[in-house]
Design a protein around this motif. Structure first.
Motif, short mmCIF file in Angstrom:
data_model
loop_
_atom_site.label_atom_id
_atom_site.label_comp_id
_atom_site.label_asym_id
_atom_site.label_seq_id
_atom_site.Cartn_x
_atom_site.Cartn_y
_atom_site.Cartn_z
N GLY A 50 0.78 -1.23 0.00
CA GLY A 50 0.00 0.00 0.00
C GLY A 50 0.81 1.27 0.00
N ALA A 51 2.13 1.17 -0.22
CA ALA A 51 2.98 2.36 -0.21
C ALA A 51 2.93 3.09 -1.55
CB ALA A 51 4.42 1.97 0.12
N ARG A 52 3.25 4.36 -1.51
CA ARG A 52 3.46 5.15 -2.73
C ARG A 52 4.92 4.98 -3.13
NH1 ARG A 52 5.35 10.78 -3.34
NH2 ARG A 52 4.84 11.42 -5.50
N VAL A 53 5.16 4.52 -4.35
CA VAL A 53 6.51 4.19 -4.78
C VAL A 53 7.02 5.18 -5.81
CG1 VAL A 53 7.99 2.45 -5.84
CG2 VAL A 53 6.16 1.74 -4.30
N ILE A 54 8.20 5.73 -5.51
CA ILE A 54 8.97 6.54 -6.46
C ILE A 54 10.13 5.66 -6.92
CG2 ILE A 54 10.38 8.60 -6.76
CD1 ILE A 54 8.78 9.83 -4.42
N ALA A 55 10.32 5.55 -8.23
CA ALA A 55 11.30 4.60 -8.76
C ALA A 55 12.31 5.31 -9.65
CB ALA A 55 10.59 3.51 -9.55
#
Length: 337
Positions: free
Chosen positions: A176-181
């Motif tokens: 459920g995390a917001r991911v920056i890649a």
């Protein structure tokens, strides 16, 4: 007539980025299969960035060094073509295997975890090269076991289209995390957005501009940094970390070809001021306690886990050297058959 196999050896220690001539392919004798052993025909072999650290003269001491002339090994998948023990012919064997056509392997004790045997009828045994193998275990340890992202948290994953990074992204999303890649090409960043649906993508080959990119993508800061690159990218992540944040230090790939591949970022002490947690981790030593739970969870994993396939034993050095040019997406493997 003496039976032989072809096997790759380290010809010399690389200086800087490895090149194919740093390795040599030799024809070596293959002993006969004795009681309690199997003869394997290698079908798949992995190539991974950590292999470069095994060629360094010192540091990264959790694995034995490859001295010039030493035979190479890799996580691999082989088929049993002859058995003189409890494992059956035609079954698959998964574990650290020689970088070779064939090999003789002593069957481990029943209580040992690795290497292990899969039935011949196992569907898609290649999954044990990646999401159910050591790269999957690495991503799972760092993200699921140690990092433990929570719903609503912001997570950065660098080198996010690599074998470990691409799985770490998906495990964080499942939590459920917001991911920056981060990724080093427009093609890779498009894949992260379109195939994985990450929140934002950054150019992690832009060392000078990365901090500004990260500040724009995460104006409220990071809760978790899954660090794969080191160097300026690691430093920027530390500067963006929120109080009480976490860093899972998986690797520092950008430095593996340097003479000092373990160099810490200059702002490391900021973690102390933030009350942040820094967790460097490696896979060896975790298998006995965590392997069964990892396998149980990843058996249900339905994420995207692409294989970047290069064909032929002769291509193994080229496949390894290509890891450091950053052209592939997913888990790079060499298919022998």
């Amino acid at each position: 007539m003496v039976d032989t196999t072809r096997r790759w050896h380290l010809a010399r220690r690389p200086t800087g980025s490895p090149v194919p001539t740093d390795f040599t392919l030799r024809e070596v004798s293959l002993p006969s299969c004795s009681l309690g052993q199997v003869e394997l025909e290698l079908h798949w072999l992995s190539v991974d960035p950590y292999m470069r650290t095994r060629m360094q003269p010192e540091g990264y001491g959790y694995l034995a060094k490859w001295q010039p002339g030493a035979p190479l090994s890799a996580w691999g998948l082989g088929r049993i073509i002859r058995s003189r023990g409890r494992w059956r012919e035609s079954d698959w064997v998964v574990g650290h295997l020689p970088v070779a056509d064939r090999t003789i392997l002593t069957i481990p004790e029943p209580a040992d975890l690795l290497p292990f045997c899969l039935p011949a009828c196992t569907p898609a045994p290649e999954r044990w090269l990646h999401e159910r193998g050591m790269t999957g275990f690495t991503a799972w340890l760092g993200m699921r076991h140690y990092g433990r992202p929570r719903p609503g948290e912001t997570v950065l994953v660098s080198a996010a289209t690599g074998a470990v990074g691409s799985l770490a992204v998906q495990l964080a999303q499942r939590a459920g995390a917001r991911v920056i890649a981060g990724a080093g090409s427009a093609t890779k960043r498009a894949w992260l957005r379109e195939a994985l649906g990450v929140s934002a993508t950054l150019d992690d080959r832009d060392a000078e501009g990365f901090a500004a990119q990260l500040a724009k993508a995460a104006p409220e800061g990071l809760d978790l940094d899954f660090e794969n690159l080191g160097g300026a990218i690691f430093a920027a992540a530390i500067d963006c970390l929120r109080p009480g944040g976490r860093v899972m230090l998986c690797g520092m790939i950008s430095q593996y070809n340097d003479s000092d591949p373990r160099r810490a970022p200059p702002n490391l002490l900021r973690l102390q001021r933030l009350g942040a947690k820094l967790m460097p981790f490696v896979v060896p030593g975790h298998e006995a306690e965590h392997w069964a739970r990892f396998q149980a969870e990843m058996a249900e994993f339905e994420g995207l886990a692409p294989l970047d396939v290069i064909d032929g034993l002769a291509a193994w050095p080229r496949a390894l050297c290509g890891l450091f040019t950053g052209k592939g997406i997913g888990k790079r493997v060499v298919r022998l058959r």
